[in-house]
Design a protein around this motif. Structure first.
Motif, mmCIF file in Angstrom:
data_model
loop_
_atom_site.group_PDB
_atom_site.id
_atom_site.type_symbol
_atom_site.label_atom_id
_atom_site.label_comp_id
_atom_site.label_asym_id
_atom_site.label_seq_id
_atom_site.Cartn_x
_atom_site.Cartn_y
_atom_site.Cartn_z
ATOM 1 N N ASP A 99 -22.453 47.890 -26.193
ATOM 2 C CA ASP A 99 -23.834 48.313 -25.233
ATOM 3 C C ASP A 99 -25.113 49.197 -25.761
ATOM 4 O O ASP A 99 -26.206 48.591 -25.233
ATOM 5 C CB ASP A 99 -22.720 48.708 -23.929
ATOM 6 N N VAL A 100 -24.418 50.071 -25.940
ATOM 7 C CA VAL A 100 -25.155 51.156 -27.122
ATOM 8 C C VAL A 100 -26.063 50.303 -27.537
ATOM 9 O O VAL A 100 -26.817 50.226 -27.800
ATOM 10 C CB VAL A 100 -24.759 52.174 -27.551
ATOM 11 N N LEU A 101 -25.353 49.419 -28.681
ATOM 12 C CA LEU A 101 -25.655 48.736 -30.113
ATOM 13 C C LEU A 101 -26.608 47.590 -29.664
ATOM 14 O O LEU A 101 -28.419 47.435 -30.251
ATOM 15 C CB LEU A 101 -25.162 48.421 -31.079
ATOM 16 N N TYR A 102 -26.551 46.762 -28.244
ATOM 17 C CA TYR A 102 -27.574 46.310 -27.294
ATOM 18 C C TYR A 102 -28.181 46.847 -27.276
ATOM 19 O O TYR A 102 -28.070 47.094 -26.099
ATOM 20 C CB TYR A 102 -26.222 44.835 -27.616
ATOM 21 N N ASP A 103 -29.517 46.444 -27.266
ATOM 22 C CA ASP A 103 -31.176 46.169 -26.676
ATOM 23 C C ASP A 103 -31.126 45.826 -26.327
ATOM 24 O O ASP A 103 -32.349 44.558 -25.977
ATOM 25 C CB ASP A 103 -32.142 46.817 -27.733
ATOM 26 N N ARG A 104 -31.010 45.626 -24.582
ATOM 27 C CA ARG A 104 -31.674 45.122 -23.293
ATOM 28 C C ARG A 104 -33.051 45.628 -22.896
ATOM 29 O O ARG A 104 -33.497 44.354 -22.867
ATOM 30 C CB ARG A 104 -30.377 45.309 -21.805
ATOM 31 N N GLU A 105 -33.416 46.760 -23.256
ATOM 32 C CA GLU A 105 -34.490 47.111 -22.278
ATOM 33 C C GLU A 105 -35.499 47.182 -23.505
ATOM 34 O O GLU A 105 -37.149 46.523 -22.645
ATOM 35 C CB GLU A 105 -34.618 48.618 -21.910
ATOM 36 N N LEU A 106 -35.600 46.989 -24.456
ATOM 37 C CA LEU A 106 -36.865 46.914 -25.603
ATOM 38 C C LEU A 106 -37.661 47.589 -25.364
ATOM 39 O O LEU A 106 -38.594 46.828 -24.760
ATOM 40 C CB LEU A 106 -36.623 45.093 -25.121
ATOM 41 N N GLU A 107 -37.243 48.479 -24.992
ATOM 42 C CA GLU A 107 -38.690 49.507 -25.053
ATOM 43 C C GLU A 107 -40.004 49.981 -25.898
ATOM 44 O O GLU A 107 -41.158 49.905 -25.406
ATOM 45 C CB GLU A 107 -37.779 51.105 -24.432
ATOM 46 N N ASP A 108 -39.558 49.185 -27.450
ATOM 47 C CA ASP A 108 -40.631 49.805 -28.107
ATOM 48 C C ASP A 108 -41.366 48.553 -28.110
ATOM 49 O O ASP A 108 -42.634 48.255 -28.931
ATOM 50 C CB ASP A 108 -39.779 49.327 -29.719
ATOM 51 N N TRP B 37 -41.394 40.397 -22.444
ATOM 52 C CA TRP B 37 -41.067 39.922 -21.729
ATOM 53 C C TRP B 37 -40.789 38.567 -22.235
ATOM 54 O O TRP B 37 -39.823 37.357 -22.082
ATOM 55 C CB TRP B 37 -42.281 39.228 -20.519
ATOM 56 N N ARG B 38 -41.530 37.536 -22.614
ATOM 57 C CA ARG B 38 -41.202 36.960 -24.313
ATOM 58 C C ARG B 38 -40.036 37.206 -24.581
ATOM 59 O O ARG B 38 -38.766 35.671 -24.386
ATOM 60 C CB ARG B 38 -42.331 36.756 -24.883
ATOM 61 N N GLU B 39 -39.710 38.195 -24.946
ATOM 62 C CA GLU B 39 -38.092 37.952 -25.450
ATOM 63 C C GLU B 39 -37.013 37.835 -25.490
ATOM 64 O O GLU B 39 -36.141 37.297 -24.724
ATOM 65 C CB GLU B 39 -38.106 39.315 -26.511
ATOM 66 N N TRP B 40 -37.328 38.668 -23.035
ATOM 67 C CA TRP B 40 -36.220 37.847 -22.318
ATOM 68 C C TRP B 40 -35.989 37.253 -22.417
ATOM 69 O O TRP B 40 -35.173 36.096 -21.930
ATOM 70 C CB TRP B 40 -36.684 38.918 -20.961
ATOM 71 N N MET B 41 -37.226 36.098 -21.829
ATOM 72 C CA MET B 41 -36.777 34.477 -21.546
ATOM 73 C C MET B 41 -36.942 34.082 -22.767
ATOM 74 O O MET B 41 -35.755 33.372 -22.009
ATOM 75 C CB MET B 41 -38.642 34.128 -21.680
ATOM 76 N N VAL C 76 -30.188 41.616 -21.057
ATOM 77 C CA VAL C 76 -32.520 41.308 -20.094
ATOM 78 C C VAL C 76 -32.130 43.232 -19.828
ATOM 79 O O VAL C 76 -31.336 43.309 -18.976
ATOM 80 C CB VAL C 76 -32.845 40.436 -19.918
ATOM 81 N N GLY C 77 -33.730 43.635 -19.452
ATOM 82 C CA GLY C 77 -33.177 44.893 -19.170
ATOM 83 C C GLY C 77 -33.042 45.202 -17.669
ATOM 84 O O GLY C 77 -33.352 43.925 -16.396
ATOM 85 N N LYS C 78 -32.900 46.049 -16.974
ATOM 86 C CA LYS C 78 -32.231 45.982 -15.840
ATOM 87 C C LYS C 78 -33.021 45.632 -14.779
ATOM 88 O O LYS C 78 -32.467 45.684 -13.381
ATOM 89 C CB LYS C 78 -31.410 48.116 -15.940
ATOM 90 N N ASP C 79 -34.405 46.229 -15.532
ATOM 91 C CA ASP C 79 -35.538 45.929 -13.940
ATOM 92 C C ASP C 79 -35.949 45.045 -13.964
ATOM 93 O O ASP C 79 -37.170 44.593 -13.208
ATOM 94 C CB ASP C 79 -36.210 47.078 -13.736
ATOM 95 N N CYS C 80 -35.529 44.078 -15.234
ATOM 96 C CA CYS C 80 -36.229 42.534 -15.225
ATOM 97 C C CYS C 80 -35.687 41.611 -14.054
ATOM 98 O O CYS C 80 -34.964 41.244 -13.226
ATOM 99 C CB CYS C 80 -35.665 41.438 -16.740
ATOM 100 N N SER C 81 -36.468 40.585 -13.219
ATOM 101 C CA SER C 81 -36.332 39.719 -11.999
ATOM 102 C C SER C 81 -35.785 38.377 -13.111
ATOM 103 O O SER C 81 -36.350 38.117 -13.811
ATOM 104 C CB SER C 81 -37.719 39.604 -11.739
ATOM 105 N N ILE C 82 -34.766 37.978 -13.535
ATOM 106 C CA ILE C 82 -34.343 36.407 -13.301
ATOM 107 C C ILE C 82 -34.590 35.587 -12.668
ATOM 108 O O ILE C 82 -34.959 34.714 -13.389
ATOM 109 C CB ILE C 82 -32.247 36.805 -13.092
ATOM 110 N N ASP C 83 -35.141 36.062 -11.597
ATOM 111 C CA ASP C 83 -35.668 34.451 -10.625
ATOM 112 C C ASP C 83 -37.427 34.683 -11.503
ATOM 113 O O ASP C 83 -37.278 33.153 -11.590
ATOM 114 C CB ASP C 83 -35.781 34.840 -9.196
#
Length: 235
Positions: free
Chosen positions: A22-31, A38-42, A65-72
């Motif tokens: 979980d640590v190695l996989y970057d979900r938040e993409l804060e950089d 958003w495009r990468e999450w899509m 995806v990031g924890k605050d990302c809206s899947i909908d």
């Protein structure tokens, strides 16, 4: 299970046990700037749905995806992006799945190209039994036989189980405690239903002349409520 399937399962278990994964996989993409993030999450969400053989749940998509990302909202953007494509994202069986648009069905059949994820071909009687399970579940084989006025054989049940449409439900409280049968998430997916609540009203089908149920069965039991969620299904 195949060798490839075994390897994948082992890898998944290692990932589940390894907190560093979980640590190695970057979900938040804060950089990344917001637009690129958003495009990468899509793209991630679409990739997971495209690769999956089954409808992908919200919980599964939330892992990439990031924890605050809206899947909908992501799904809305993807559906808009695919608006002019011959395939779309549809909501079925408690998740999302890629589906070819209906208007291209004849084209695909004419091509004779092999397709993936197609539903198993059922005989007319097997299809009728499946419909009965869908409406009257949980239902035993004996009860199905009474509905049709003739024996529903173990071979018919085995065919529906083998196709992934039904599975064993709870034991019946009747003498001998036989198994009941219920539909599966695969049933929902194939028939493009979100939940069992989306089954057509049986009386409405008869009123529209699309079904003559009472002509095909001996006795129709009272139709129980189909307000079952996907959690009520036995996989």
């Amino acid at each position: 299970m195949t060798m490839a399937g075994t390897t994948t399962a082992k890898a998944r278990r290692r990932q589940d046990k390894d907190p560093q994964y979980d640590v190695l996989y970057d979900r938040e993409l804060e950089d990344l700037p917001p637009e690129l993030r958003w495009r990468e999450w899509m793209l991630r969400v679409e990739a997971v749905i495209f690769a999956s053989a089954e409808p992908v749940t919200r919980e599964t998509l939330a892992r990439v995806v990031g924890k605050d990302c809206s899947i909908d909202l992501l799904i809305d953007d993807l559906q808009e992006e695919l608006r002019d494509r011959p395939y779309e994202l549809v909501s079925v069986a408690g998740g999302w799945q890629h589906r070819t648009r209906v208007r291209f069905a004849d084209t695909i059949r004419a091509s004779t190209a092999p397709t993936r994820g197609g539903a198993a071909a059922l005989s007319e009687f097997e299809a009728m039994v499946l419909m009965a399970v869908g409406y009257f579940q949980p239902v035993t084989r004996g009860e199905l036989s009474k509905i049709f006025g003739k024996e529903v054989s173990r071979d018919v049940i085995a065919a529906l189980r083998g196709a992934g449409f039904i599975s064993s439900g709870p034991r019946s409280p009747t003498p001998g405690a036989p198994y009941t049968y219920v539909t599966t998430k695969h049933f929902l997916s194939v028939f493009e239903l979100e939940t069992l609540r989306d089954l057509p009203d049986i009386e409405a089908l008869e009123d529209a002349g699309l079904l003559s149920w009472r002509e095909m069965v001996v006795e129709v039991p009272e139709v129980p409520s189909t307000d079952l969620d996907e959690d009520d299904l036995v996989d």
